[in-house]
Write an enzyme that holds these catalytic residues in place. Sequence first.
Site, short mmCIF file in Angstrom:
data_model
loop_
_atom_site.label_atom_id
_atom_site.label_comp_id
_atom_site.label_asym_id
_atom_site.label_seq_id
_atom_site.Cartn_x
_atom_site.Cartn_y
_atom_site.Cartn_z
CG HIS A 172 19.09 -54.49 48.34
ND1 HIS A 172 17.91 -55.55 49.39
CD2 HIS A 172 19.83 -53.36 48.11
CE1 HIS A 172 17.67 -53.99 49.75
NE2 HIS A 172 18.75 -53.14 48.98
CD GLU A 232 17.78 -50.26 50.41
OE1 GLU A 232 17.77 -50.34 49.32
OE2 GLU A 232 16.49 -50.56 50.97
CE1 TYR A 235 17.96 -56.83 53.56
CE2 TYR A 235 20.53 -57.20 54.17
CZ TYR A 235 19.52 -56.63 53.20
OH TYR A 235 19.57 -57.55 52.13
CE LYS A 293 20.36 -59.76 49.21
NZ LYS A 293 19.11 -60.44 50.03
CG ASN A 335 17.64 -63.34 47.61
OD1 ASN A 335 19.00 -63.06 48.02
ND2 ASN A 335 16.46 -62.93 47.88
N1 UDP Z 1 14.73 -62.59 53.83
C1 UDP Z 1 14.93 -64.31 54.55
N2 UDP Z 1 14.13 -65.41 54.67
C2 UDP Z 1 12.71 -64.50 54.42
C3 UDP Z 1 12.53 -63.81 53.69
C4 UDP Z 1 13.64 -62.77 53.95
O1 UDP Z 1 16.30 -65.11 53.99
O2 UDP Z 1 11.91 -65.54 55.15
C5 UDP Z 1 15.82 -62.43 53.12
C6 UDP Z 1 16.35 -62.20 52.12
O3 UDP Z 1 17.33 -62.61 51.65
C7 UDP Z 1 15.68 -60.76 51.01
C8 UDP Z 1 15.96 -60.68 52.47
O4 UDP Z 1 15.98 -60.72 54.05
O5 UDP Z 1 15.90 -60.51 50.31
C9 UDP Z 1 15.35 -59.00 52.67
O6 UDP Z 1 13.81 -59.38 52.74
P1 UDP Z 1 12.86 -58.27 52.21
O7 UDP Z 1 11.92 -59.40 52.43
O8 UDP Z 1 13.18 -57.70 52.14
O9 UDP Z 1 13.27 -58.96 50.35
P2 UDP Z 1 13.89 -58.16 49.25
O10 UDP Z 1 13.51 -57.08 49.34
O11 UDP Z 1 14.88 -58.79 49.03
O12 UDP Z 1 12.96 -58.79 47.74
MG MG Z 2 13.21 -55.66 50.40
#
Ligand code: UDP
Ligand code: MG
Length: 152
Positions: free
Chosen positions: A120, A131, A54, A14, A117
């Site tokens: 992805h 994706e 997303y 990211k 974080n």
């Molecule tokens: N995210 C966020 N706040 C939250 C949960 C998710 O900003 O409370 C963001 C974070 O960058 C995350 C992305 O949204 O990687 C997608 O969320 P997901 O639950 O799909 O997490 P991932 O699959 O990336 O672990």
């Molecule tokens: Mg996810």
Amino acid sequence: MPEGTIERTLVLVKPDGVRRGLAGDLLGRFERKTLKIVAARLLTVTPQMAAKHYEEHASKPFYPGLVTHITSGPVLALALEGRSAIGVVRLMVGATNPQTAAPGTIRGDFGSAVTPNLIHASDSTASAERELALYFGPSDYQTYHRLDAEFA
Ligand code: UDP
Ligand code: MG
């Protein structure tokens, strides 16, 4: 135990990961794990692409901040191939929140905030297929032999 079938998965370093100069370190982790880079691209995600990527999160409170972040600078998009690659990469990435992600995972080792974080990774076969098609076309994929493939 069966060896696991060969899968392809999408990884994005990211914008926070690219800005912190971690793209090479993170890609190196996957290479050392024997995952094969089959396509790669440095690009800035457009708001339209972010909305598609997303779409499952469109109604969530964190969605606007997530789209702002993912479009804030270049990402390194990677198509990685290997045995059980989707699950293996998710394990290497760690839990969504870096504050609780296990040490040894990418988010656990390098992260401190949830939206930026670092990375992805696709979470299922269907997500990976969907994706990958957002970031790569059929002609972007390269075929070659990894020297360590016999042991992978
Ligand atoms: N995210 C966020 N706040 C939250 C949960 C998710 O900003 O409370 C963001 C974070 O960058 C995350 C992305 O949204 O990687 C997608 O969320 P997901 O639950 O799909 O997490 P991932 O699959 O990336 O672990
Ligand atoms: Mg996810």
